[in-house]
Write an enzyme that holds these catalytic residues in place. Sequence first.
Site, mmCIF file in Angstrom:
data_model
loop_
_atom_site.group_PDB
_atom_site.id
_atom_site.type_symbol
_atom_site.label_atom_id
_atom_site.label_comp_id
_atom_site.label_asym_id
_atom_site.label_seq_id
_atom_site.Cartn_x
_atom_site.Cartn_y
_atom_site.Cartn_z
ATOM 1 N N ASP A 319 1.892 -7.232 -2.929
ATOM 2 C CA ASP A 319 3.717 -7.433 -2.784
ATOM 3 C C ASP A 319 3.928 -8.231 -4.253
ATOM 4 O OD1 ASP A 319 4.583 -6.990 -0.560
ATOM 5 O OD2 ASP A 319 4.137 -8.602 0.324
ATOM 6 N N LYS A 346 7.160 0.529 0.102
ATOM 7 C CA LYS A 346 7.559 -0.894 0.550
ATOM 8 C C LYS A 346 9.332 -0.874 0.622
ATOM 9 C CE LYS A 346 4.078 -3.724 0.593
ATOM 10 N NZ LYS A 346 3.601 -4.597 1.755
ATOM 11 N N ARG A 350 8.033 1.037 -5.519
ATOM 12 C CA ARG A 350 8.161 -0.142 -6.312
ATOM 13 C C ARG A 350 7.633 0.405 -7.794
ATOM 14 N NH1 ARG A 350 7.319 -5.344 -2.339
ATOM 15 N NH2 ARG A 350 9.338 -5.609 -1.887
#
Length: 436
Positions: A319, A346, A350
């Site tokens: 993350d 995600k 991303r």
Amino acid sequence: MPSQLTARRSDALAGTVRAPGDKSMSHRSMILGGMASGVTEVEGLLEGDDVLATARAVEAFGAKVQRTGDGKWRIEGAGGFTTPASVIDCGNAGTGVRLLMGAAAGYPLTATFDGDGSLRKRPMKRVTGPLADMGARFDWQAAEDRLPVALTGGTLASIDYVQAVASAQVKSAILLAGLNAQGVTSVTEPEKSRDHTERMLRAFGAEVGVEEVGEGWTVTLKGGQALTGTFVAVLGDPSSAAFPLAAGLVVPGSVVTVEGVMLNALRTGLFDTWIEMGADLTITNRRQAGGEDVGDITARYSTLKGVVVPEARAASMIDEYPILAATAAFADGVTVMRGVGEMRVKESDRISLMVEGLRACGVQVEEEPEGFIVTGAARVPGGATVHTAHDHRIAMSHLVLGLAADQPVSVDEPGMIATSFPGFVEMMNGLGGRIA
């Protein structure tokens, strides 16, 4: 929140703040509290939109859920889930929906799971596949592998599941289902993913086995174990602490301290990487709380250099790659981030969004199927409006970049920041940032 936020080059940042409660622990405390018998008291809960959606879901499954103060919650579980009266709306909570499906699969119930437009685009079969192998049934109501989906649970068999790519969400969903399956369920990971589920299951009274297997491990859990309500202290989220710390590293003259940050070794890959890049990061007041390591982290403005991030580190910081990429934009040389294809599934893709946003801000970036490469420079031009696709980490990463770029950086759809970091703008501006 306005339809757009803009970050402008700031003077030196200074101050001490406390990280929001850890998102992973917050989701799990709600879900396990709902599955348990008796009362669970939670302190430090992250009261972001994602966790609040999980709280509503747990209540819909039959638990009594009450907010008793700032970050303080009381969950009275009835020893299991029952069929909800309506659709379980998980909002944008990918962790919430996947873990809830795992938990619900072990009970004789039927529940329909749905979410917002962003969550409806995210793949679900990497969780529903192994749950179906255990005996749960899934009825895809729009497109296969996408929400909404109706789950029918109960009468599960155990499974020995080997993950090709380590994922704490997949592992956790299987283990939660395994609590109510016949036999012993195991999950084997090639690298170690975050272990909050295993730790919290033990806190609720379950026996969980862990055996090292090469660079990874095998986690085992016997079915038929009952959970008992307990006290959970949620620690500061290292993923959220990363944003003010990153700003401290890239805004000249800054000294920023974040207190009470969880230092679980499976969550600190970003900090290790920053130190390899030459970051002046110091950790003080190390201590234990709730079976986890915790400490205060101070970031001082640093001259960074590019590095090759070990692929095996991805599971511990998946993350955090967006904010790593933002800091790498200011590093001298090339930062290589590979083995991170998980980023594409995600809240958004991303990899593509960070590449697009950084390029718009004048940063040299090369996109690869399973990663990307950032070539940094002492100065970043900025001067762009970045498309976030409703992704909170994309938004916050570019706003941090904007605090040190030559020209302002704007992001669209900033309301989604509240899913993981309510109070982000106020915190950053309190340190001396210019975000409005």
